[in-house]
Design a protein around this motif. Structure first.
Motif, mmCIF file in Angstrom:
data_model
loop_
_atom_site.group_PDB
_atom_site.id
_atom_site.type_symbol
_atom_site.label_atom_id
_atom_site.label_comp_id
_atom_site.label_asym_id
_atom_site.label_seq_id
_atom_site.Cartn_x
_atom_site.Cartn_y
_atom_site.Cartn_z
ATOM 1 N N GLY A 1 20.185 9.357 52.484
ATOM 2 C CA GLY A 1 21.532 9.433 53.034
ATOM 3 C C GLY A 1 21.759 8.466 54.186
ATOM 4 O O GLY A 1 22.876 7.957 54.376
ATOM 5 N N TYR A 2 20.707 8.193 54.967
ATOM 6 C CA TYR A 2 20.849 7.256 56.092
ATOM 7 C C TYR A 2 21.098 5.825 55.606
ATOM 8 O O TYR A 2 21.693 5.018 56.314
ATOM 9 N N ALA A 3 20.612 5.494 54.422
ATOM 10 C CA ALA A 3 20.792 4.135 53.902
ATOM 11 C C ALA A 3 22.173 3.927 53.304
ATOM 12 O O ALA A 3 22.630 2.784 53.186
ATOM 13 N N MET A 4 22.841 5.015 52.925
ATOM 14 C CA MET A 4 24.113 4.894 52.234
ATOM 15 C C MET A 4 25.254 4.567 53.193
ATOM 16 O O MET A 4 25.332 5.151 54.274
ATOM 17 N N PRO A 5 26.153 3.659 52.808
ATOM 18 C CA PRO A 5 27.318 3.359 53.645
ATOM 19 C C PRO A 5 28.306 4.521 53.636
ATOM 20 O O PRO A 5 28.172 5.474 52.849
ATOM 21 N N GLU A 6 29.321 4.439 54.490
ATOM 22 C CA GLU A 6 30.315 5.509 54.593
ATOM 23 C C GLU A 6 31.017 5.738 53.257
ATOM 24 O O GLU A 6 31.143 6.868 52.789
ATOM 25 N N PRO B 1 28.476 4.100 47.220
ATOM 26 C CA PRO B 1 28.652 3.755 45.812
ATOM 27 C C PRO B 1 28.190 4.850 44.855
ATOM 28 O O PRO B 1 28.417 4.754 43.653
ATOM 29 N N ALA B 2 27.520 5.893 45.384
ATOM 30 C CA ALA B 2 27.036 6.976 44.525
ATOM 31 C C ALA B 2 26.820 8.219 45.364
ATOM 32 O O ALA B 2 26.518 8.139 46.563
ATOM 33 N N ASN B 3 26.982 9.375 44.735
ATOM 34 C CA ASN B 3 26.620 10.648 45.348
ATOM 35 C C ASN B 3 25.201 10.996 44.906
ATOM 36 O O ASN B 3 24.966 11.277 43.730
ATOM 37 N N ASN C 1 26.714 11.850 51.027
ATOM 38 C CA ASN C 1 25.252 11.790 51.074
ATOM 39 C C ASN C 1 24.775 12.291 52.437
ATOM 40 O O ASN C 1 24.536 11.498 53.351
ATOM 41 N N PRO C 2 24.649 13.606 52.600
ATOM 42 C CA PRO C 2 24.293 14.174 53.911
ATOM 43 C C PRO C 2 22.927 13.693 54.391
ATOM 44 O O PRO C 2 22.041 13.354 53.597
ATOM 45 N N THR C 3 22.773 13.693 55.707
ATOM 46 C CA THR C 3 21.510 13.350 56.353
ATOM 47 C C THR C 3 21.052 14.547 57.188
ATOM 48 O O THR C 3 21.727 15.574 57.254
ATOM 49 N N PHE C 4 19.918 14.403 57.856
ATOM 50 C CA PHE C 4 19.448 15.466 58.745
ATOM 51 C C PHE C 4 20.464 15.731 59.853
ATOM 52 O O PHE C 4 20.621 16.860 60.320
ATOM 53 N N GLN C 5 21.155 14.676 60.271
ATOM 54 C CA GLN C 5 22.172 14.837 61.315
ATOM 55 C C GLN C 5 23.304 15.750 60.837
ATOM 56 O O GLN C 5 23.749 16.635 61.565
ATOM 57 N N LEU D 1 21.378 0.435 45.503
ATOM 58 C CA LEU D 1 22.836 0.525 45.504
ATOM 59 C C LEU D 1 23.405 0.414 46.916
ATOM 60 O O LEU D 1 24.526 -0.085 47.105
ATOM 61 N N SER D 2 22.666 0.895 47.901
ATOM 62 C CA SER D 2 23.188 0.918 49.271
ATOM 63 C C SER D 2 23.487 -0.485 49.806
ATOM 64 O O SER D 2 24.273 -0.636 50.749
ATOM 65 N N PHE D 3 22.885 -1.521 49.207
ATOM 66 C CA PHE D 3 23.167 -2.895 49.642
ATOM 67 C C PHE D 3 24.505 -3.396 49.104
ATOM 68 O O PHE D 3 24.985 -4.450 49.534
ATOM 69 N N GLU D 4 25.082 -2.688 48.153
ATOM 70 C CA GLU D 4 26.419 -2.964 47.625
ATOM 71 C C GLU D 4 26.585 -4.413 47.138
ATOM 72 O O GLU D 4 27.580 -5.074 47.426
#
Length: 412
Positions: free
Chosen positions: A119-124, A127-129, A182-186, A352-355
């Protein structure tokens, strides 16, 4: 998803290991791995390829083939894997069952942690859940059902297929919206209620609805999946269930007037917009009519959409089990991918996170596919179990051994 459980069985602890994916007793079910490999390809296609044709607005072949159904197939096969690793046709009892439950809790926690880290790597605007955090919840909810036989598991799956959609529809105004796809620990620390609601009911893969696939898969895994007649029945019943779901949906929407009711009760949805919504999901904040329960739209988690995806998944599983009897060598690339989908799916999400895939989706789909297949074949030949599968599997076996050693020490 292959998440550390295996399709082989060790006599001493019910889990498989070993470099080749085989053990002295029972070989892997190649058809299960191959079906899982196809599910991975489907998820990659859904994430990378466009949903609709830009010129016509029609859904693409990849969307029609894989949207919703690939995730359901993953969950179904995860249930099969749970059954295979906890006694197959004879569910474990006593300390073996206690060890299975502890091991599954460890597996759930580790997979959830992988999902939270990704989840930390995913942008706001992701591109995917990701589904891994949901898998952690799937497995936690499956723990009480590990001792059940096939009939009880199929009955429980039927209950969740009906009750979960009613809860999703009935509680939609009472539950908080989730803050991240994509939730994170935060997010888990700051909004635990929202994350829990997302995992259970409001998210892309609501666990209470997806438990239908997990439990049905466990029921199938409690059957003798090496028997040809069982494999044929799984495929045939699956096809019948999928056809029946579509037929009942058509009756309710068009013969019983559900389509007209939805048009009349849904502001901003005329007939054309509703037809599009029945393919791509309605673009509304809240579903304001129980007639939505009659649709088979992907990711809607209605009783009929669940029945359709479950039937499609059973058909795929049955066909691959039958095909693997004669085509095992040809299915090897799919089976290799299916044996390490936790690793490959995680790597896919990070990529995918690099879009970079938006401009050339078909090229990048091919890149993801070829890299996954080559990595899986090479790693399996040289090392064996996938990297993340090895980590999870080692932790699970250690937890199980601790429980079993404790039982032995207590008896002595």
């Amino acid at each position: 998803m292959s998440t550390g459980e295996d399709s082989t069985v060790r006599p001493q602890d019910g889990h498989a290991a070993g470099r080749t994916g085989r053990e002295a007793g029972t070989p892997r079910l190649a058809g299960v791995d191959a079906a899982r490999g196809l599910a991975l390809i489907g998820l990659i296609a859904v994430h990378v390829l466009p949903e609709e044709n830009d010129a016509t607005g029609e859904p693409t072949w990849s969307y029609l083939l894989f949207a919703g159904d690939s995730a359901a197939l993953f969950a179904l096969l995860a249930g099969v894997g749970l059954a295979l690793s906890t006694g197959r046709t004879r569910p474990h009892r006593g300390r073996q069952l206690a060890a299975d439950r502890i091991g599954l809790a460890v597996r759930a926690a580790l997979i959830a942690c992988v999902g939270l880290l990704i989840g930390y790597a995913m942008p706001e605007d992701a591109p995917a859940n990701g589904i891994l955090l949901f898998y952690g919840m799937f497995f936690l909810l499956a723990i009480p059902f590990l001792s059940l036989g096939p009939r009880s598991l199929f009955a429980a799956a039927g209950v969740f297929a009906v009750v979960a959609p009613l809860l999703i529809l009935g509680l939609q105004d009472a539950l908080p919206d989730y803050s991240s796809s994509n939730p994170t620990f935060q997010h888990l620390r700051s909004e635990p209620t929202a994350v829990l609601a997302q995992l259970l009911l409001t998210g892309a893969y609501p666990a209470l609805a997806y438990l239908t696939y997990i439990l049905a898969g466990m029921g199938i895994g409690r059957l003798d999946l090496r028997a040809r007649d069982v494999q044929a029945r799984v495929a045939t019943i699956g096809a019948g269930l999928a056809i029946a779901a579509q037929f009942v949906s058509w009756i309710l929407l068009y013969a019983a007037g559900g389509f007209r009711q939805l048009v009349g009760s849904s502001p901003g949805l005329d007939e054309e917009a509703l037809m599009e919504a029945l393919i791509f999901e309605p673009d509304v904040d809240r579903l304001n009519s129980p007639w939505w329960l009659a649709v088979t739209t992907p990711h809607m988690s209605t009783p009929l959409s669940i029945a359709w995806s479950l039937g499609a998944g059973m058909t795929v599983l049955g066909v691959f089990l039958l095909a693997s009897r004669r085509l095992r060598v040809w299915l090897r690339p799919l089976a290799a991918m299916g044996a390490m989908t936790l690793t490959l799916y995680s790597a896919h999400l990070v990529a995918l996170s690099f879009e970079v895939h938006y401009d050339e989706p078909y090229l990048w789909f091919l890149v993801h596919l070829v890299v996954a297949a080559l990595f899986a074949l090479t790693w399996q030949s040289l090392v064996g179990q996938g990297p993340l599968e090895k980590v999870v599997g080692t932790a699970v076996r250690a937890a199980r051994r601790a429980v079993l050693r404790g039982a032995t020490a207590h008896r002595t």
